[in-house]
Design a protein around this motif. Structure first.
Motif: not given
Ligand SMILES: Cc1ncc(COP(=O)(O)O)c(/C=N/[C@@H](CCC(=O)O)C(=O)O)c1O
Length: 425
Positions: A291-304
Motif C-alpha cells: 500500500s505504501n508503494g514499496y516493491p514486494v519483491i524487495k522484501d521477499f528477496n530479503r526473506i529468502v
C-alpha cells in the motif's frame, strides 16, 4: 477453548510426566492448531491399520506422493553434478539464495513465455511448502486471508501459526479471521465474489487440491479483477499446472493485470517426481507493490536471503535437466501415466453411481458421499478394502461428504484398488 497443558493432561496422555518444565511460554498460535497436520495424521492411521492387519496388501491412494521413477536423463544430470563436487574444478559452495540464474531463466522461458515474467522475478526454493511458510513470514500476522474451501491445508495451518487466523470456532470448523470461499460442484468450484468479503491475501490453488478443478480463464479474470478492486494480493499455487490438458490457464499471469496483484508458487514435485528431491519456485513480479508503494519483491528477496541459503546445487542441476526438451518430454510420459490412472479411478467410482469430480486436469479424484462424514467413509474404505484415501474434511469444512483419491501409483495397484472398490462399495 484449547486444552490446557496441565499435569492432568500429561497423566491422561501418551506423553510421560515431565521431570522439569522450562519457564518458556508456548506460542499461543500453536495451541490454536486443530489436531496434527493432515498428512502425518493419515500416515498415523496407515500405521494403525497395518498393525491391525499385518498381512493386508495396503494400497496407498492418500498422500499425493509420486511413485514412478525419475527419467534417467534427469538423474544422470544430478549424479554428474554430484560427482563434479569431488573435484577441485567442479566443487561449488554456497550458491545464490535466489537460485541458479540459468534455472530461473529456464523456468521463465518454459512456463511464463510471453507473460512478461523474467528470471530475476523467479526465486528457486526447496519446494512450494517451504515457500508458503516463507511467504507467511513475509506477510506477517496482521493480514487477513481468504482460502478456497476445500483446499491444501498448509495455507490455513501456516496462517494459524503466524497468528493471522484468530480463534477456531468449533461450531463452524472455521477460524474467525479466515474467509472460506466455498468451492463445490454446484458453483463450478468458484466462489461468488460478489458476496465474498475483502481480505488482504487470497490463496488460490488451480488445479485445486483436493477437488482437481482447474479454474477457467473467465473465473481467473474475475479473481484478478476482484483482487485489483480490493487492493488484495493473490497467492496462486500452480503445483499441478502440468496436468492441465484443456484451455484452462496454467499460470495466473495469463490473465491481464495479474502481475500487479499476484504471486505464484509452484513445484517440481508433481510434474518431475521431485517430492523427495525438493525443488520449487516463487514468482514475485516487479510491479507488485504494498500500500505504501514499496516493491514486494524487495522484501521477499530479503526473506529468502535471511531465512534460506538456496536450493541444493545438485537438485538445481536436475531441475535444469527437467526443462531440457528431452527431459520435459520424458516427464510428459510420466504425467500421462498418472493421468491415465486418474481416468481409471474416475471410471471405477462413476460405475458405482457416485458423483465424481477432478481427475481430468489434476492427479486427484474427488468423490462425493452425500450425507456421510468423510472420516467415516475414509475409515470404511480402509477397513473394507485396505485402500488409503484422504477424508475431504481434512481440506476444510467444505470438503466433508467427500474423499480425495490420489492417482499417483503403479498401474497394477490402481487397477487392483478399483477392483476392490467395485466389490466392496
Ligand atoms: C497445492 C499444493 N501445493 C504444494 C504442495 C507441496 O509442494 P512441495 O513442497 O513442492 O512438494 C502440495 C503437496 N501436496 C501433497 C502432499 C502433502 C504433504 O505431504 O504436504 C498432497 O496434497 O497430498 C500441494 O498439494
Amino acid at each position: 477453548a484449547t486444552v490446557p497443558f496441565t499435569m492432568d493432561f500429561f497423566l491422561s496422555s501418551r506423553w510421560p510426566v515431565p521431570r522439569h518444565c522450562t519457564e518458556v511460554s508456548r506460542n499461543v498460535n500453536m495451541e490454536s492448531l486443530q489436531s496434527g497436520y493432515l498428512f502425518p495424521e493419515i500416515s498415523m492411521r496407515e500405521s494403525e491399520h497395518i498393525r491391525k492387519h499385518p498381512d493386508a496388501r495396503l494400497i496407498r491412494l492418500g498422500i499425493g506422493d509420486t511413485t514412478q521413477p525419475i527419467p534417467d536423463i534427469i538423474t544422470s544430470a544430478m549424479a554428474e553434478h554430484a560427482f563434479a563436487l569431488s573435484t577441485v574444478k567442479g566443487y561449488k559452495g554456497y550458491g545464490a539464495e535466489q537460485g541458479n540464474m540459468a534455472l530461473r531463466t529456464a523456468i521463465a522461458d518454459k512456463f511464463y513465455k510471453d507473460m512478461g515474467i523474467e528470471g530475476d522475478e523467479i526465486f528457486i526454493s526447496d519446494g512450494a511448502q517451504s515457500d508458503i511458510s516463507r511467504l507467511q513470514m513475509l506477510l506477517g500476522s496482521n493480514v487477513t486471508v481468504a482460502v478456497q474451501d476445500p483446499s491444501f491445508p498448509a495455507y490455513i495451518d501456516t496462517s494459524v501459526i503466524v497468528g493471522q487466523a484468530g480463534k477456531f470456532l468449533k461450531e463452524t470448523g472455521k477460524y474467525r479471521n479466515i474467509v472460506y470461499m466455498n468451492c463445490r460442484p454446484e458453483n463450478n468450484f468458484f466462489p461468488d465474489l460478489s458476496t465474498t468479503s475483502r481480505t488482504d491475501i487470497i490463496f488460490f490453488c488451480s488445479p485445486n487440491n483436493p477437488t482437481g478443478h482447474a479454474a477457467t480463464w473467465q473465473q481467473l479474470k474475475k479473481l484478478v479483477e476482484f483482487a485489483k478492486a480490493n487492493g488484495s494480493i493473490i497467492v496462486y499455487d500452480s503445483a499441478y499446472a502440468a496436468y492441465i490438458t484443456d484451455p484452462s490457464p496454467r499460470s495466473i499471469y495469463e490473465i491481464p493485470g495479474a502481475r500487479e496483484v499476484a504471486i505464484e508458487i509452484s513445484s517440481f514435485s508433481k510434474f518431475a517426481g521431485f517430492t523427495g528431491v525438493r525443488l520449487g519456485w516463487t514468482v514475485v513480479p516487479e510491479e507488485l507493490r504494498y500500500s505504501n508503494g514499496y516493491p514486494v519483491i524487495k522484501d521477499f528477496n530479503r526473506i529468502v536471503c535471511t531465512c534460506f541459503n538456496g536450493a541444493s546445487n545438485i537438485v538445481q542441476a536436475g531441475g535444469l535437466a527437467c526443462l531440457s526438451p528431452d527431459g520435459f518430454q520424458a516427464l510428459r510420459t510420466v504425467i500421462d501415466y498418472y493421468k491415465e490412472n486418474a481416468k481409471i479411478i474416475v471410471d471405477a467410482f462413476q460405475s458405482l453411481g457416485l458423483k465424481v469430480n477432478g481427475g481430468k486436469n489434476a492427479p486427484y479424484v474427488w468423490v462425493q458421499f452425500p450425507g456421510s462424514s468423510s472420516w467415516d467413509v475414509f475409515a470404511e474404505i480402509l477397513e473394507k478394502t485396505h485402500i488409503l484415501t484422504i477424508p475431504g474434511s481434512g481440506f476444510g469444512p467444505g470438503g466433508n461428504e467427500h474423499i480425495r483419491v490420489s492417482a499417483f501409483g503403479h498401474r497394477e495397484y490402481i487397477s487392483e484398488a478399483c477392483r476392490r472398490l467395485k466389490n466392496f462399495l
